[in-house]
Design an enzyme around this catalytic site. Structure first.
Site, PDB file in Angstrom:
ATOM      1  N   LYS A   1      -9.447 -18.660 -26.723  1.00  0.00           N
ATOM      2  CA  LYS A   1      -8.170 -19.416 -26.417  1.00  0.00           C
ATOM      3  C   LYS A   1      -7.634 -19.842 -27.538  1.00  0.00           C
ATOM      4  O   LYS A   1      -5.873 -19.187 -27.363  1.00  0.00           O
ATOM      5  CB  LYS A   1      -9.195 -21.307 -26.903  1.00  0.00           C
ATOM      6  CG  LYS A   1     -10.143 -21.250 -26.370  1.00  0.00           C
ATOM      7  CD  LYS A   1     -11.032 -22.484 -26.226  1.00  0.00           C
ATOM      8  CE  LYS A   1     -11.853 -22.863 -27.571  1.00  0.00           C
ATOM      9  NZ  LYS A   1     -12.979 -22.014 -27.231  1.00  0.00           N
ATOM     10  N   THR A   2      -7.482 -19.563 -28.914  1.00  0.00           N
ATOM     11  CA  THR A   2      -6.456 -19.349 -30.014  1.00  0.00           C
ATOM     12  C   THR A   2      -5.536 -17.535 -29.973  1.00  0.00           C
ATOM     13  O   THR A   2      -4.213 -17.756 -30.084  1.00  0.00           O
ATOM     14  CB  THR A   2      -7.391 -19.482 -31.383  1.00  0.00           C
ATOM     15  OG1 THR A   2      -8.118 -20.821 -31.303  1.00  0.00           O
ATOM     16  CG2 THR A   2      -5.921 -19.296 -32.783  1.00  0.00           C
TER      17      THR A   2
ATOM     18  N   ASP B   1      -4.986 -26.908 -31.818  1.00  0.00           N
ATOM     19  CA  ASP B   1      -6.101 -26.579 -31.490  1.00  0.00           C
ATOM     20  C   ASP B   1      -7.299 -27.801 -31.300  1.00  0.00           C
ATOM     21  O   ASP B   1      -6.319 -29.010 -32.278  1.00  0.00           O
ATOM     22  CB  ASP B   1      -6.643 -25.340 -33.179  1.00  0.00           C
ATOM     23  CG  ASP B   1      -7.560 -24.866 -32.861  1.00  0.00           C
ATOM     24  OD1 ASP B   1      -7.947 -24.817 -30.927  1.00  0.00           O
ATOM     25  OD2 ASP B   1      -8.372 -24.183 -32.917  1.00  0.00           O
TER      26      ASP B   1
ATOM     27  N   THR C   1     -13.061 -27.094 -26.123  1.00  0.00           N
ATOM     28  CA  THR C   1     -14.376 -26.646 -26.307  1.00  0.00           C
ATOM     29  C   THR C   1     -15.101 -27.499 -25.427  1.00  0.00           C
ATOM     30  O   THR C   1     -15.993 -27.591 -25.086  1.00  0.00           O
ATOM     31  CB  THR C   1     -15.391 -27.258 -27.450  1.00  0.00           C
ATOM     32  OG1 THR C   1     -14.855 -27.721 -28.630  1.00  0.00           O
ATOM     33  CG2 THR C   1     -15.254 -24.688 -28.829  1.00  0.00           C
TER      34      THR C   1
ATOM     35  N   ARG D   1     -16.416 -12.741 -30.610  1.00  0.00           N
ATOM     36  CA  ARG D   1     -16.270 -13.620 -32.348  1.00  0.00           C
ATOM     37  C   ARG D   1     -17.216 -13.428 -33.335  1.00  0.00           C
ATOM     38  O   ARG D   1     -17.839 -12.933 -33.671  1.00  0.00           O
ATOM     39  CB  ARG D   1     -16.089 -15.411 -33.309  1.00  0.00           C
ATOM     40  CG  ARG D   1     -16.347 -15.553 -34.239  1.00  0.00           C
ATOM     41  CD  ARG D   1     -15.785 -16.956 -34.310  1.00  0.00           C
ATOM     42  NE  ARG D   1     -14.364 -17.531 -34.277  1.00  0.00           N
ATOM     43  CZ  ARG D   1     -14.335 -18.127 -33.413  1.00  0.00           C
ATOM     44  NH1 ARG D   1     -15.074 -19.200 -32.806  1.00  0.00           N
ATOM     45  NH2 ARG D   1     -12.621 -18.325 -33.609  1.00  0.00           N
TER      46      ARG D   1
HETATM   47  P1  ADP Z   1     -11.427 -19.349 -29.717  1.00  0.00           P
HETATM   48  O1  ADP Z   1     -10.236 -20.052 -29.885  1.00  0.00           O
HETATM   49  O2  ADP Z   1     -11.988 -19.562 -28.027  1.00  0.00           O
HETATM   50  O3  ADP Z   1     -12.391 -19.971 -30.283  1.00  0.00           O
HETATM   51  P2  ADP Z   1     -10.514 -17.027 -30.771  1.00  0.00           P
HETATM   52  O4  ADP Z   1      -9.671 -16.882 -29.943  1.00  0.00           O
HETATM   53  O5  ADP Z   1     -10.489 -17.657 -32.078  1.00  0.00           O
HETATM   54  O6  ADP Z   1     -11.764 -18.127 -30.182  1.00  0.00           O
HETATM   55  O7  ADP Z   1     -11.551 -15.269 -31.310  1.00  0.00           O
HETATM   56  C1  ADP Z   1     -12.150 -15.042 -32.094  1.00  0.00           C
HETATM   57  C2  ADP Z   1     -11.904 -13.620 -32.404  1.00  0.00           C
HETATM   58  O8  ADP Z   1     -12.566 -13.215 -30.948  1.00  0.00           O
HETATM   59  C3  ADP Z   1     -10.693 -13.274 -32.309  1.00  0.00           C
HETATM   60  O9  ADP Z   1     -10.163 -13.380 -34.259  1.00  0.00           O
HETATM   61  C4  ADP Z   1     -10.762 -12.226 -31.989  1.00  0.00           C
HETATM   62  O10 ADP Z   1     -11.224 -11.240 -32.961  1.00  0.00           O
HETATM   63  C5  ADP Z   1     -11.757 -11.898 -30.850  1.00  0.00           C
HETATM   64  N1  ADP Z   1     -11.387 -11.813 -29.710  1.00  0.00           N
HETATM   65  C6  ADP Z   1     -11.175 -13.121 -28.877  1.00  0.00           C
HETATM   66  N2  ADP Z   1     -11.001 -12.895 -27.950  1.00  0.00           N
HETATM   67  C7  ADP Z   1     -10.820 -11.288 -27.403  1.00  0.00           C
HETATM   68  C8  ADP Z   1     -10.409 -10.545 -26.378  1.00  0.00           C
HETATM   69  N3  ADP Z   1     -10.013 -11.330 -25.353  1.00  0.00           N
HETATM   70  N4  ADP Z   1     -10.154  -9.113 -27.192  1.00  0.00           N
HETATM   71  C9  ADP Z   1     -10.756  -8.866 -27.826  1.00  0.00           C
HETATM   72  N5  ADP Z   1     -11.414 -10.000 -29.265  1.00  0.00           N
HETATM   73  C10 ADP Z   1     -11.099 -10.948 -29.061  1.00  0.00           C
END
Ligand code: ADP
Length: 339
Positions: free
Chosen positions: A66-67, A111, A160, A219
């Site tokens: 998401k981030t 977020d 989430t 992650r």
């Molecule tokens: P969320 O915001 O959903 O908790 P993040 O966007 O922070 O998740 O993702 C966590 C980590 O996972 C990121 O730092 C990145 O390294 C990896 N990641 C997430 N999505 C992808 C993707 N589509 N391809 C490659 N790496 C990803």
């Protein structure tokens, strides 16, 4: 006090490593193809029309990107980005500076948007819909409301738990994108790419092994890869073979499905203490001393999706597969059916 700087330095390091591995551009993201395609179209259309991109809400379990989407989008658009967290937005005044600072067509990323106070949600409605806010100046009988225009901007929210957002807020997002767990092949590709970035040699079957024990989550795959790399550095001349990967993950208590000790403790507590359920999540949370929100947000989604656990109107229940994974036999009379 003396330990403070060390803790801060360590946190900083983790964040920096996360940044190292985070894709910088949408085209570097692996998986989520449908979401990616829709976002690309919206970005291109907004750029062609010279208008701000419509507001976007991302939802899904932690660590799925998401981030990453939210940070890539303004980079693709070539516009400034501001980042806020819902937990710190307790009153309208907390969000006013972000809104008044927002440059034309810029992105404001919030977020954990479900953690914003209700009053902030309501304050956001006109900001999202008409790019204006109503500010109250003064108090009591001298109070007056002024209407302040904002520059057209894009709000990107991540959560989430969409269920915790009010319907009027949800409806003000033009796009709502749900991120799902990644396939084994997608995770293996992420492990391969990040092994290159971390400058560690990971053999192909080891990359697939790490991916298969990553709970469907990039992650987690990254965390597992970092640990395996550390293990290989100290124990195996830096090269990650299948057996090195397995030994490293087993040392952390990661099992064949990728569950960690906390996941298993949750399942085991339902099995042993509550006879397999149904049981309310709060009761389990108290028993194992973990906040219910952690169980709901971080532990349960993968267990539900793996069908080890189900949610019923009367609470959580372990499935036959859940018992089998723990090496336990299922009680013949499910607990709770007696009453
Ligand atoms: P969320 O915001 O959903 O908790 P993040 O966007 O922070 O998740 O993702 C966590 C980590 O996972 C990121 O730092 C990145 O390294 C990896 N990641 C997430 N999505 C992808 C993707 N589509 N391809 C490659 N790496 C990803």
């Amino acid at each position: 006090m003396a330990r403070q700087p060390v803790v801060q330095a360590a946190t900083q390091l983790v964040q920096d490593e996360d940044r190292d591995l985070r894709p910088q551009w949408l085209s570097e993201m692996v998986g989520q193809r449908d979401v990616y395609a829709r976002i690309q179209i919206a970005i291109e259309a907004a750029a062609k029309r010279g208008e701000p991109l419509g507001h976007i809400l991302f939802d899904g379990p932690p660590g799925l990107g998401k981030t990453t989407f939210a940070l890539c989008i303004p980079r693709e658009l070539g516009v400034p980005l501001q980042i806020a967290n819902g937990a710190t937005l307790k009153a309208p005044k907390d969000i006013v500076p972000y809104l008044t600072n927002a440059a034309e067509r810029s992105v404001l990323f919030i977020d954990e948007i479900h953690r914003m106070h209700k009053s902030v949600e309501e304050f956001l409605y006109p900001a999202m819909e008409d790019f204006r806010i109503d500010l109250t100046l003064g108090e009591g009988i001298n109070a007056r409301t002024i209407n302040m225009p904002l520059k057209p901007f894009t709000l990107i929210g991540a959560t989430t738990r969409t269920g915790l957002l009010s319907a009027p807020l949800r409806d003000r997002f033009q796009m709502r994108e749900h991120l799902d767990f990644y396939t084994l092949e997608e995770l293996a590709e992420i492990v391969r790419r990040n092994a290159v970035k971390l400058r560690v040699v990971v053999e192909e079957d080891a990359a697939v092994e790490i991916a298969s024990r990553s709970r469907g989550t990039p992650r987690v795959a990254n965390n597992r890869l970092r640990w395996v790399r550390d293990y290989a550095t100290t124990k195996a001349n830096g090269r990650v073979t299948l057996s090195v990967a397995r030994d490293a993950l087993e040392m952390q208590g990661i099992d064949s499905l990728g569950l960690d000790p906390q996941d298993r403790k949750y399942l085991e507590t339902i099995a042993r203490v509550f006879g397999g359920g149904p049981v309310g999540v709060e009761a389990v949370a108290h028993t194992i001393n973990v906040p219910p929100d952690t169980l709901i947000d971080e532990v349960e989604p993968f267990l539900l999706r793996s069908e080890l656990l189900i949610r019923t109107p009367r609470g959580r229940r372990l499935t036959a597969a859940g018992f089998q994974h723990l090496g336990l036999s299922m009680p013949s009379q499910p607990h709770g059916m007696l009453f």
